[in-house]
Design an enzyme around this catalytic site. Sequence first.
Site, PDB file in Angstrom:
ATOM      1  N   GLY A  28      -8.592   4.766   7.150  1.00 38.75           N
ATOM      2  CA  GLY A  28      -8.319   6.299   7.384  1.00 38.75           C
ATOM      3  C   GLY A  28      -6.492   6.494   7.656  1.00 38.75           C
ATOM      4  O   GLY A  28      -6.257   7.394   7.083  1.00 38.75           O
TER       5      GLY A  28
ATOM      6  N   SER B  22       0.808  -1.173   0.049  1.00 36.69           N
ATOM      7  CA  SER B  22      -0.081  -0.030   0.126  1.00 36.69           C
ATOM      8  C   SER B  22       0.898   1.287  -0.075  1.00 36.69           C
ATOM      9  O   SER B  22       1.724   1.690   0.769  1.00 36.69           O
ATOM     10  CB  SER B  22      -0.835  -0.018   1.332  1.00 36.69           C
ATOM     11  OG  SER B  22      -1.570   1.286   1.368  1.00 36.69           O
TER      12      SER B  22
ATOM     13  N   HIS C 223      -1.469  -1.140  -4.107  1.00 37.31           N
ATOM     14  CA  HIS C 223      -2.796  -0.665  -3.548  1.00 37.31           C
ATOM     15  C   HIS C 223      -2.635   0.852  -3.301  1.00 37.31           C
ATOM     16  O   HIS C 223      -1.485   1.364  -2.918  1.00 37.31           O
ATOM     17  CB  HIS C 223      -2.916  -1.284  -2.392  1.00 37.31           C
ATOM     18  CG  HIS C 223      -4.281  -1.264  -1.572  1.00 37.31           C
ATOM     19  ND1 HIS C 223      -5.316  -1.820  -1.608  1.00 37.31           N
ATOM     20  CD2 HIS C 223      -4.343  -0.374  -0.609  1.00 37.31           C
ATOM     21  CE1 HIS C 223      -6.080  -1.538  -0.845  1.00 37.31           C
ATOM     22  NE2 HIS C 223      -5.713  -0.471  -0.069  1.00 37.31           N
TER      23      HIS C 223
ATOM     24  N   HIS D  25      -8.395   1.627  -4.074  1.00 34.90           N
ATOM     25  CA  HIS D  25      -9.339   1.494  -3.135  1.00 34.90           C
ATOM     26  C   HIS D  25     -10.107   2.839  -2.443  1.00 34.90           C
ATOM     27  O   HIS D  25      -9.378   3.631  -1.961  1.00 34.90           O
ATOM     28  CB  HIS D  25      -8.492   1.132  -1.567  1.00 34.90           C
ATOM     29  CG  HIS D  25      -9.423   0.797  -0.288  1.00 34.90           C
ATOM     30  ND1 HIS D  25      -8.603   0.543   0.868  1.00 34.90           N
ATOM     31  CD2 HIS D  25     -10.676   1.000  -0.213  1.00 34.90           C
ATOM     32  CE1 HIS D  25      -9.671   0.625   1.823  1.00 34.90           C
ATOM     33  NE2 HIS D  25     -10.870   0.707   1.284  1.00 34.90           N
TER      34      HIS D  25
ATOM     35  N   ASP E  84      -4.577   3.863  -1.887  1.00 33.86           N
ATOM     36  CA  ASP E  84      -5.820   4.534  -0.959  1.00 33.86           C
ATOM     37  C   ASP E  84      -6.389   5.828  -1.471  1.00 33.86           C
ATOM     38  O   ASP E  84      -5.418   6.834  -1.703  1.00 33.86           O
ATOM     39  CB  ASP E  84      -5.196   4.432   0.738  1.00 33.86           C
ATOM     40  CG  ASP E  84      -5.092   3.052   0.888  1.00 33.86           C
ATOM     41  OD1 ASP E  84      -6.160   2.281   0.931  1.00 33.86           O
ATOM     42  OD2 ASP E  84      -4.190   2.707   1.484  1.00 33.86           O
TER      43      ASP E  84
ATOM     44  N   ASP F   7      -6.932  -6.096   4.316  1.00 34.00           N
ATOM     45  CA  ASP F   7      -6.306  -4.758   4.234  1.00 34.00           C
ATOM     46  C   ASP F   7      -6.275  -3.986   5.500  1.00 34.00           C
ATOM     47  O   ASP F   7      -7.384  -3.792   6.086  1.00 34.00           O
ATOM     48  CB  ASP F   7      -7.011  -3.836   3.334  1.00 34.00           C
ATOM     49  CG  ASP F   7      -6.363  -2.431   3.225  1.00 34.00           C
ATOM     50  OD1 ASP F   7      -5.141  -2.373   3.470  1.00 34.00           O
ATOM     51  OD2 ASP F   7      -7.117  -1.633   2.322  1.00 34.00           O
ATOM     52  N   GLY F   8      -4.970  -3.660   6.185  1.00 32.69           N
ATOM     53  CA  GLY F   8      -5.080  -3.046   7.291  1.00 32.69           C
ATOM     54  C   GLY F   8      -4.466  -3.803   8.411  1.00 32.69           C
ATOM     55  O   GLY F   8      -5.211  -4.718   8.863  1.00 32.69           O
ATOM     56  N   GLY F   9      -3.141  -3.338   8.922  1.00 34.58           N
ATOM     57  CA  GLY F   9      -2.752  -4.046  10.012  1.00 34.58           C
ATOM     58  C   GLY F   9      -2.026  -5.364   9.936  1.00 34.58           C
ATOM     59  O   GLY F   9      -1.998  -6.121  10.816  1.00 34.58           O
TER      60      GLY F   9
END
Length: 213
Positions: free
Chosen positions: A139, A7, A32, A65, A34, A172-174
């Site tokens: 976010g 990302s 990716h 995304h 964002d 997606d995320g963490g």
Amino acid sequence: MITVVPSIMSYDHCNLLQGVHIAENYNVKRLHVDIMDGVFVKNISFGPQLVHDLHQHTSLKLDVHLMLQHPEYFVEQFIEYGADSIAIHQESSGNIAKILSNIKAHHCACALAINPGTVPMTNLISLVDYILVMGVHPGFSGQKFIPDTMNTIKKLIEYRQKNELNYQIAVDGGVTDELAIQLAEIGVDTIVSGNSFFRSPQKFMQSLQQFLK
Ligand code: DX5
Ligand code: ZN
């Protein structure tokens, strides 16, 4: 087997192309991107111009995304500018089924993104190429994965098997390298990683080596 998608939002915004080259050097195939509007989430990231310019500078596929309150205003522009796939959120405004179908009609892969706690709607699941399961409230990059996400992922894997559907599952995320291994083992197809990947791409890719597609 799993696909890693870095990302780019997590990389230094003054040196984005350097981040792209790092991704290319680790032999990933996709990036990716964002897109945040400051309304759907409490942050503003990039706009369509970045996708346009990335498309000129790299042959990596661009997974866009959209964290937008009104994704329908922008999907066609992102497709024109070089998006290979577009994920829109079930929680966004507008007719989500119609927007997904419009993405497909333009020969672009489409995905349904779901926030932590959202139950994906079955009529939407049947329309998409992949589901982007958020492991954090979107976010910001660098947040901790919310453990309950595992239950959502497992349900989506079960539902896919039971109904003989073909959608892929992306998380997606963490996502750290340790978590990515667990996700690969339970049948997740793709992981998106910002902070963990760019902090140490070599370590990240090495620990996943035997799971890479
Ligand atoms: C979160 C974004 C993610 C994020 C991933 O709102 O959608 O794509 O950049 O970054 P990490 O891996 O640091 O959570
Ligand atoms: Zn994202």
